[in-house]
Design a protein around this motif. Structure first.
Motif, PDB file in Angstrom:
ATOM      1  N   MET A  61       0.780  -1.141   0.136  1.00 12.82           N
ATOM      2  CA  MET A  61       0.035  -0.064   0.063  1.00 12.82           C
ATOM      3  C   MET A  61       0.960   1.235  -0.057  1.00 12.82           C
ATOM      4  N   THR A  62       2.152   1.142   0.542  1.00 13.26           N
ATOM      5  CA  THR A  62       2.738   2.568   1.076  1.00 13.26           C
ATOM      6  C   THR A  62       3.833   2.473   0.118  1.00 13.26           C
ATOM      7  N   GLY A  63       4.542   1.761  -0.428  1.00 14.56           N
ATOM      8  CA  GLY A  63       5.787   1.755  -1.334  1.00 14.56           C
ATOM      9  C   GLY A  63       7.027   1.771  -0.276  1.00 14.56           C
ATOM     10  N   LEU A  64       6.703   1.685   1.145  1.00 11.63           N
ATOM     11  CA  LEU A  64       7.813   1.910   2.129  1.00 11.63           C
ATOM     12  C   LEU A  64       8.147   0.576   2.639  1.00 11.63           C
ATOM     13  N   TYR A  65       9.263   0.228   3.107  1.00  8.03           N
ATOM     14  CA  TYR A  65       9.918  -0.878   3.969  1.00  8.03           C
ATOM     15  C   TYR A  65       9.182  -0.872   5.113  1.00  8.03           C
ATOM     16  N   PRO A  66       9.168  -2.089   5.972  1.00  6.71           N
ATOM     17  CA  PRO A  66       8.301  -2.112   7.320  1.00  6.71           C
ATOM     18  C   PRO A  66       8.853  -0.960   8.224  1.00  6.71           C
ATOM     19  N   HIS A  67      10.122  -0.788   8.384  1.00  9.67           N
ATOM     20  CA  HIS A  67      10.612   0.029   9.434  1.00  9.67           C
ATOM     21  C   HIS A  67      10.252   1.648   9.192  1.00  9.67           C
ATOM     22  N   ARG A  68       9.658   1.827   7.989  1.00  6.52           N
ATOM     23  CA  ARG A  68       9.167   3.198   7.708  1.00  6.52           C
ATOM     24  C   ARG A  68       7.749   3.453   7.678  1.00  6.52           C
ATOM     25  N   ASN A  69       6.961   2.166   7.400  1.00  8.18           N
ATOM     26  CA  ASN A  69       5.578   2.238   7.058  1.00  8.18           C
ATOM     27  C   ASN A  69       4.581   1.914   8.494  1.00  8.18           C
ATOM     28  N   GLY A  70       5.323   1.759   9.799  1.00  5.56           N
ATOM     29  CA  GLY A  70       4.466   1.441  10.752  1.00  5.56           C
ATOM     30  C   GLY A  70       3.885   0.051  11.051  1.00  5.56           C
ATOM     31  N   VAL A  71       4.526  -0.853   9.912  1.00  3.10           N
ATOM     32  CA  VAL A  71       3.799  -2.114  10.110  1.00  3.10           C
ATOM     33  C   VAL A  71       5.115  -3.176  10.047  1.00  3.10           C
ATOM     34  N   PRO A  72       5.934  -3.449  11.200  1.00  2.32           N
ATOM     35  CA  PRO A  72       7.016  -4.287  11.258  1.00  2.32           C
ATOM     36  C   PRO A  72       6.708  -5.641  11.617  1.00  2.32           C
ATOM     37  N   PHE A  73       5.287  -5.850  12.087  1.00  2.06           N
ATOM     38  CA  PHE A  73       5.033  -7.033  12.467  1.00  2.06           C
ATOM     39  C   PHE A  73       3.501  -7.179  12.181  1.00  2.06           C
ATOM     40  N   ASN A  74       3.123  -8.373  12.212  1.00  2.00           N
ATOM     41  CA  ASN A  74       1.657  -8.623  12.140  1.00  2.00           C
ATOM     42  C   ASN A  74       0.744  -7.810  13.072  1.00  2.00           C
ATOM     43  N   VAL A  75      -0.355  -7.346  12.615  1.00  4.05           N
ATOM     44  CA  VAL A  75      -1.277  -6.361  13.480  1.00  4.05           C
ATOM     45  C   VAL A  75      -2.190  -7.395  14.273  1.00  4.05           C
ATOM     46  N   ASN A  76      -2.207  -6.935  15.630  1.00  8.62           N
ATOM     47  CA  ASN A  76      -3.051  -8.021  16.414  1.00  8.62           C
ATOM     48  C   ASN A  76      -2.970  -7.033  17.923  1.00  8.62           C
ATOM     49  N   SER A  77      -3.676  -7.633  18.775  1.00 13.18           N
ATOM     50  CA  SER A  77      -3.829  -6.754  20.068  1.00 13.18           C
ATOM     51  C   SER A  77      -2.379  -6.753  20.809  1.00 13.18           C
ATOM     52  N   ALA A  78      -1.549  -7.772  20.515  1.00 11.06           N
ATOM     53  CA  ALA A  78      -0.122  -7.958  21.036  1.00 11.06           C
ATOM     54  C   ALA A  78       0.766  -6.923  20.438  1.00 11.06           C
ATOM     55  N   LEU A 111      -4.724  -4.184   8.550  1.00 10.12           N
ATOM     56  CA  LEU A 111      -3.562  -3.161   8.653  1.00 10.12           C
ATOM     57  C   LEU A 111      -3.902  -1.873   9.910  1.00 10.12           C
ATOM     58  N   GLU A 112      -5.322  -2.290  10.430  1.00  4.88           N
ATOM     59  CA  GLU A 112      -5.587  -1.429  11.336  1.00  4.88           C
ATOM     60  C   GLU A 112      -5.364  -2.091  12.735  1.00  4.88           C
ATOM     61  N   ALA A 113      -4.873  -1.300  13.736  1.00  4.83           N
ATOM     62  CA  ALA A 113      -4.547  -1.922  15.190  1.00  4.83           C
ATOM     63  C   ALA A 113      -5.602  -1.976  15.954  1.00  4.83           C
ATOM     64  N   PRO A 114      -6.012  -3.143  16.561  1.00  4.32           N
ATOM     65  CA  PRO A 114      -7.255  -3.492  17.345  1.00  4.32           C
ATOM     66  C   PRO A 114      -7.406  -2.292  18.522  1.00  4.32           C
ATOM     67  N   ARG A 126      -9.147 -14.949  19.565  1.00  2.00           N
ATOM     68  CA  ARG A 126      -8.811 -16.236  19.146  1.00  2.00           C
ATOM     69  C   ARG A 126      -8.392 -17.124  20.454  1.00  2.00           C
ATOM     70  N   ASP A 127      -7.797 -18.373  20.104  1.00  2.00           N
ATOM     71  CA  ASP A 127      -7.610 -19.263  21.082  1.00  2.00           C
ATOM     72  C   ASP A 127      -6.043 -18.849  21.483  1.00  2.00           C
ATOM     73  N   ASP A 128      -5.263 -18.049  20.754  1.00  2.00           N
ATOM     74  CA  ASP A 128      -4.277 -17.426  21.217  1.00  2.00           C
ATOM     75  C   ASP A 128      -4.305 -16.435  22.405  1.00  2.00           C
ATOM     76  N   GLY A 129      -5.453 -15.954  22.580  1.00  2.00           N
ATOM     77  CA  GLY A 129      -5.732 -14.890  23.474  1.00  2.00           C
ATOM     78  C   GLY A 129      -5.866 -13.351  22.937  1.00  2.00           C
ATOM     79  N   LYS A 130      -5.240 -13.346  21.670  1.00  2.00           N
ATOM     80  CA  LYS A 130      -5.041 -12.140  20.902  1.00  2.00           C
ATOM     81  C   LYS A 130      -6.299 -11.792  20.039  1.00  2.00           C
ATOM     82  N   VAL A 131      -6.636 -10.508  19.839  1.00  2.00           N
ATOM     83  CA  VAL A 131      -7.509 -10.039  18.829  1.00  2.00           C
ATOM     84  C   VAL A 131      -6.931  -9.569  17.560  1.00  2.00           C
TER      85      VAL A 131
END
Length: 503
Positions: A61-78, A111-114, A126-131
């Motif tokens: 979506m952004t053309g940016l690498y993860p350290h620049r676009n705010g999404v360096p990991f999967n998005v979930n409640s953790a 891509l939206e933080a819960p 989920r069973d892992d306790g995360k949203v």
């Protein structure tokens, strides 16, 4: 704006590059995509630089690498609220919205933080306790004015959606296979968009983001399962790097027929989209892209899923069609995930509006009719693609790598420990069975130097880069090896390519 092209961008979740019938690699039935491949540019070496859902989608979506676009990991409640696509980070869709396009988004966003209230609506914990699922407020939708989406819902048989301006608690629940339902919605959208395009000259860009063939695999309709029932395990998993006799192989044998069935089902739905485009007289005026966020191991290297630097996870399908404009044929262009946003803007005639912070390369000139590769190296064609991934701690990005047409270097920098390196010679070992780091020291040093150059180019803060640079400085500059590009007979079994575009 009547001359402006439209865009139909279709992304499937966890669809590996070999899972197309036309490649001859996986035993899958994909007649619609095979038909498109015959008249599209097929990028045989497109890669997911970080082969897991949210980070790849953030790059697309952004053309940016993860350290620049705010999404360096999967998005979930953790990982929330630190991880998530920020509303102020410009995306290619923001550019098109400002240019007057109608924009639609259907399906998985992820891509939206819960927030806390998301545990009560949508999918819940989920069973892992995360949203994992989340409502995306209108102000966070990056220009998409038609919204029919969920954050991350893995109930494919009973999906739910937030539609247009619905509030968080106003969830639409559906009793239909998600890929089929989303295609129904997309076909209706195309009919409406076609009227606006033909009567008012307003172009559109529609993203359809399918969750299948992502797990859970047992929710695929029976009508697609019948194609793969009673198949022998070694027929389902013919790759020589499948490690038999372990738990991963047993799980892969169980899920492979369902994974392939979901692929056949999504292919059928994709065919419906192509038919709708044709029926509405939009085929010649619409750029059609089919791709994925990452692949899947399916037993290769003793693994089942993704987020590893092997080809089965890292290489994705990428088919692009625009009759009369994009030259058809197979092409080993090394397209990286951040290249997609600027390349789309280039194809759509919006290069002048490109956000200056985009790090990806605009490769549109490599795709258009009249652009052909010459007899020697073309500096406009990337010679390498980065890999970014976690080490043993999934919340630490400890691994970097570099994939060229002939080799792949993987370097892990565990905290407090020495660097660990692997080198694969893809030209003679496309299944990555042998680590040749000790056998090809010149190649190892040359790729390490190139890896540092690429990390410097994008401003990656990875600490292992400094260690590599110190080692290189101690031994002197590397002697560039002779990199022979792989031929169709030595490379992965893909649609025939001879090292350059066949356009």
């Amino acid at each position: 704006m009547a001359a402006a092209p439209n865009l139909l961008f279709v992304i499937a979740d966890q669809w590996r590059a070999g899972a197309l019938g036309c490649t001859g690699r996986d035993p899958v039935l994909t007649p619609a995509l095979d038909e498109l491949a015959g008249r599209a540019r097929v990028l045989t070496d497109a890669v997911s630089n970080y082969p897991v859902c949210s980070p790849c989608r953030g790059m697309l979506m952004t053309g940016l690498y993860p350290h620049r676009n705010g999404v360096p990991f999967n998005v979930n409640s953790a990982t929330a609220p630190e991880v998530g696509l920020r509303p102020e980070t410009p995306c290619w869709s923001d550019v098109l919205s400002d240019a007057g396009y109608a924009l639609g988004y259907i399906g998985k966003w992820h891509l939206e933080a819960p927030v806390e209230d998301d545990a009560s609506y949508g999918e819940g914990r989920r069973d892992d306790g995360k949203v994992w699922d989340a409502y995306t407020p209108p102000a966070h939708r990056h220009g998409f004015d038609f919204w029919y989406s969920h954050g991350c819902c893995d109930d494919h048989a009973r999906p739910h959606y937030w539609v247009r301006g619905a509030a968080r608690e106003e969830v639409l629940r559906v009793e239909q296979w998600s890929a089929e339902h989303e295609t129904d919605v997309a076909v209706d959208y195309l009919r409406t968009a076609a009227r606006r395009y033909h009567e008012q000259g307003q172009p559109f860009a529609l993203v359809l983001s399918y969750n299948p063939p992502h797990q859970p695999f047992d929710q695929v309709p029976e009508r697609y399962r019948v194609h793969y029932q009673r198949r022998e395990p070694r027929d389902l998993l013919p790759s020589p790097n499948v490690e038999w006799g372990n738990r991963a192989a047993a799980e892969a044998v169980e899920v492979a027929p369902l994974y392939y069935a979901a692929i056949t089902g999504v292919d059928e739905q994709f065919g419906r989209l192509l038919t709708a485009l044709d029926d509405q007289g939009l085929m010649n005026d619409t750029i059609v892209v089919f791709t994925s966020d990452h692949g899947m191991q399916l037993g290769s290297h003793g693994l089942v899923y993704k987020n590893v630097p092997y080809e089965e996870s890292m290489r994705v399908p990428f088919l692009i069609s625009w009759p009369g404009h994009v030259a058809p044929g197979a092409d080993d262009l090394l397209l990286s995930s951040p290249d997609v946003a600027p390349t789309l803007l280039g194809l759509l005639g919006q290069s002048a509006r490109r956000p200056p912070q985009m790090q990806g390369r605009d490769l549109s000139d490599q795709l258009l009719v009249g652009i052909t590769a010459g007899g020697g190296p073309d500096p406009a064609r990337p010679g390498a693609a980065l890999y970014i991934g976690p080490g043993h701690d999934v919340l630490r990005l400890d691994v970097r790598g570099l994939r060229t047409h002939t080799h792949k270097l993987i370097v892990e920098a565990p905290p407090g420990g020495p660097l660990r390196r692997q080198l694969f010679d893809l030209a003679v070992d496309p299944y990555e069975l042998a680590d040749v780091a000790d056998d090809q020291p010149d190649v190892l040093a040359s790729l390490a130097e190139l890896l540092c150059h690429e990390l410097d180019r994008i401003g990656d803060p990875w600490p292992g880069r400094r260690i590599i640079q110190e080692e290189l400085a101690a031994v002197g500059p590397a002697r560039p090896p002779e990199h022979a590009r792989p031929s169709a007979s030595t490379g992965p079994p893909v649609i025939p390519s001879h090292g350059k575009s066949t356009a």
